[in-house]
Design a protein around this motif. Sequence first.
Motif, short mmCIF file in Angstrom:
data_model
loop_
_atom_site.label_atom_id
_atom_site.label_comp_id
_atom_site.label_asym_id
_atom_site.label_seq_id
_atom_site.Cartn_x
_atom_site.Cartn_y
_atom_site.Cartn_z
N LEU A 136 0.85 -1.20 0.00
CA LEU A 136 0.00 0.00 0.00
C LEU A 136 0.88 1.24 0.00
N THR A 137 1.49 1.51 -1.13
CA THR A 137 2.40 2.66 -1.27
C THR A 137 1.70 3.78 -2.04
N ASP A 138 2.33 4.96 -2.06
CA ASP A 138 1.71 6.12 -2.70
C ASP A 138 1.61 5.97 -4.22
N ASN A 139 2.44 5.10 -4.82
CA ASN A 139 2.37 4.95 -6.28
C ASN A 139 1.45 3.80 -6.69
N LEU A 140 0.62 3.31 -5.75
CA LEU A 140 -0.38 2.29 -6.07
C LEU A 140 -1.67 3.00 -6.50
N HIS A 141 -2.19 2.65 -7.69
CA HIS A 141 -3.34 3.36 -8.23
C HIS A 141 -4.66 2.60 -8.04
N ILE A 142 -4.64 1.27 -8.18
CA ILE A 142 -5.89 0.50 -8.15
C ILE A 142 -5.68 -0.77 -7.33
N ILE A 143 -6.70 -1.10 -6.50
CA ILE A 143 -6.73 -2.38 -5.77
C ILE A 143 -7.98 -3.13 -6.20
N PHE A 144 -7.82 -4.37 -6.68
CA PHE A 144 -8.95 -5.25 -6.97
C PHE A 144 -9.12 -6.19 -5.77
N ASP A 145 -10.25 -6.09 -5.06
CA ASP A 145 -10.51 -6.99 -3.94
C ASP A 145 -11.44 -8.09 -4.43
N VAL A 146 -10.89 -9.26 -4.71
CA VAL A 146 -11.69 -10.41 -5.12
C VAL A 146 -11.55 -11.54 -4.10
N SER A 147 -11.29 -11.14 -2.82
CA SER A 147 -11.12 -12.13 -1.75
C SER A 147 -12.46 -12.73 -1.33
N GLY A 148 -13.55 -11.94 -1.57
CA GLY A 148 -14.86 -12.40 -1.14
C GLY A 148 -15.08 -12.22 0.35
N ASN A 149 -14.15 -11.58 1.04
CA ASN A 149 -14.23 -11.38 2.49
C ASN A 149 -14.55 -9.92 2.78
N LYS A 150 -15.73 -9.66 3.39
CA LYS A 150 -16.14 -8.28 3.68
C LYS A 150 -15.17 -7.61 4.64
N THR A 151 -14.60 -8.38 5.57
CA THR A 151 -13.65 -7.80 6.53
C THR A 151 -12.41 -7.30 5.82
N VAL A 152 -11.92 -8.08 4.86
CA VAL A 152 -10.74 -7.67 4.10
C VAL A 152 -11.04 -6.39 3.34
N PHE A 153 -12.25 -6.31 2.73
CA PHE A 153 -12.61 -5.10 1.99
C PHE A 153 -12.64 -3.89 2.90
N ALA A 154 -13.21 -4.05 4.09
CA ALA A 154 -13.29 -2.92 5.03
C ALA A 154 -11.89 -2.49 5.46
N GLU A 155 -11.01 -3.46 5.71
CA GLU A 155 -9.64 -3.11 6.12
C GLU A 155 -8.89 -2.41 4.99
N LEU A 156 -9.09 -2.91 3.77
CA LEU A 156 -8.44 -2.27 2.62
C LEU A 156 -8.95 -0.85 2.42
N LEU A 157 -10.25 -0.67 2.58
CA LEU A 157 -10.85 0.66 2.41
C LEU A 157 -10.27 1.65 3.41
N LYS A 158 -9.98 1.16 4.63
CA LYS A 158 -9.46 2.04 5.67
C LYS A 158 -7.95 2.29 5.48
N ALA A 159 -7.23 1.27 5.02
CA ALA A 159 -5.76 1.38 4.98
C ALA A 159 -5.22 1.92 3.66
N ARG A 160 -6.02 1.91 2.59
CA ARG A 160 -5.51 2.31 1.27
C ARG A 160 -5.09 3.78 1.26
N PRO A 161 -4.10 4.14 0.45
CA PRO A 161 -3.74 5.56 0.27
C PRO A 161 -4.92 6.33 -0.31
N ALA A 162 -4.97 7.62 -0.06
CA ALA A 162 -6.13 8.44 -0.43
C ALA A 162 -6.39 8.41 -1.93
N GLN A 163 -5.31 8.36 -2.74
CA GLN A 163 -5.49 8.43 -4.19
C GLN A 163 -5.73 7.07 -4.83
#
Length: 681
Positions: free
Chosen positions: A59-86
Amino acid sequence: MQNVLIVGAGAGGSIILDLLQNLEFMNVKAIIDTNEHAPGIKRAKQLGIAYGADWNSYLTDNLHIIFDVSGNKTVFAELLKARPAQTVLIPGSVANLLVSLLKENGTYITRIHAEMHKQRMIFDSIEEGMIGINAEGNVDFFNKSAAKMTGVSIEEAIGRPVTAVIPTTELPNVFKSGKVELNRELVLGNGLKIVTSRFPLFDSDGRKVGAFAVFKDITGVVALAEEITDLNNVKTMLEAIIHSSDDAISVVDDKGYGILVNPAYTRITGLSKDEVIGKPANADINEGESIHMKVLQSKKPVRGVNMRIGENNREVIVNVAPIIVDQQMRGSVGVIHDITEMRSLMKELDQARTIIRELESTYTFDDIFGGSPDMEISIEQAKLAAKSAVPVLLRGEIGTGKELFAHAIHSSSERRFNKFIRVNCATMQSDALESELFGLEPDVSQNNYAEVVQGLFEQSEQGTLFLDEVAELPYAVQKRLLTYLQNGMICRNGGKQSIKLSVRIIAATSKNLEKAMHNGTFNEELYYVLSRITIHIAPLRSRKKDIPLIVGHLLVKLNQEFGMTIEKITVQAQERLKQYDWPGNVRELENVLSRAMIYMESGEVVIGLEDVVKSLSSRENKIDKQLLPEKSTLTSIMDDYEKTILETALAENDGNKSLTASRLGISLRSLYYKLEKFNLV
């Protein structure tokens, strides 16, 4: 280059990995999964792509897109909170939808390429040689028959000066003169005798862009003509050549009556030989004028005309040339190219793009056009507002685009994946408005077993509620709105229990709220709560330099609505639009353009000054002729006008009540109330 992280290496993650590998502008940084035997992990090993079980380190500043295909709602929520703003986080449902759309888009592109290959095969299978040059005199088209006759391969010919390929060619002279040369004899460098026709090529603006020649080896024909004197046999041979063509061919005499058609003509038009031979040249036309008759009158060829012909209503491109023998007009010959299938493929591709657009939510800031300082300030304010949950007040005249701004703010906010609900406060009945907004609970004491009715506030949970013309809210409703804005709680009508909600409020008004507050019709405290972020949208008359940009956007939209292909509007017409004051703002501008397009002749692709003048004149005359009826009160005039609008809307939607309510921006309940009021049920 877009850097991508895939979380989840199951079947979905593996498919997305393979798709992204084929896109040059996508760079997969890593694929993550706790199962090291997942198919996506195995695939990443084969491709030499990074993989692992922990996504935090990527999760670095030069990361543009994350595809969450884990099927886990908890993982999606954590990614949403931890991802860089852009960084954009795409959930699995959307990712899977994108995969299917990309596959479908790839299918369309494959079909289009196949059609192009098919056309190239047709050119290469034609016995006639074909050669084309650009403005510099270099060869840019060369088919197999040309290569065979000249002894120069296609690879050797393309890009070379045409005089180096055919030294005796006259194509450069045809390009310079811009005149057609038909049936000219020529001897090639290898001694082959040919007959050739040469044509200048023009673009849509009438500028010369090159020249084109079609030639045929007549060495054998001349030898055969010396041996054959029976004209009937010659005619039979010519007809056989025509009948073997995949393009439809029709020939008429000098009076415009059909004398010859080939089997391809019957296949494309659905008309038999007996239905055409001896009939007028326009017998096969469904849309447009007879090009045969135009050629017979002008004695000049006409090429590249779009038409619809025959019982099958096929869309075709028609090329027609005069038949001149001993300087006398003997008739004309037309070659018809069927483009229906190509148009269908292009339409399907446009529909796919529209579906993608709808899946991407409503309007965004990219849909707001304007380069004036006032508009740029409003857009910047709206973008800042999108980053918070504070109520927003949009102020501006009717038709300035307040709803467009509301959509854009919602689409750029964290609530963009939830509902956007619009309420036109000016069109809803005050007695029904509270129930529409806050919901309704049945009266238990009356033994009423009706279900609870959720209001628009509850339906907008975690989304955005857009209150258009908020100044028209009854005072009691204003107080309840203020209560929600202060504590985030509502209470259904007839209920006692408060409900906690998270709804973003965007309000809009074309009224003077300060005056309404002074007159006691607008709650002062509500005014100050809504005014924390106020965005003023300038009227069109104060930013007329934006008109060309807005017109360009509206032409694209109206072309889709009307099924037209208007390409542009002239500078003179734009200047006339700038002279008008636009009391109805952008909405009125769209209305004027709509009428101008309707007034245009079939086949026209440019809106001219006369079209705009006609549209504006009809509008200005209509305004001038609006006189106040005698002995009429304001209430009766408004009732008559409202009844007319309801009748018009019902007629436009073939009596469909749901579509009519949606078109007018009111609830179905309110529509039925108004229909009963004016005896329109």
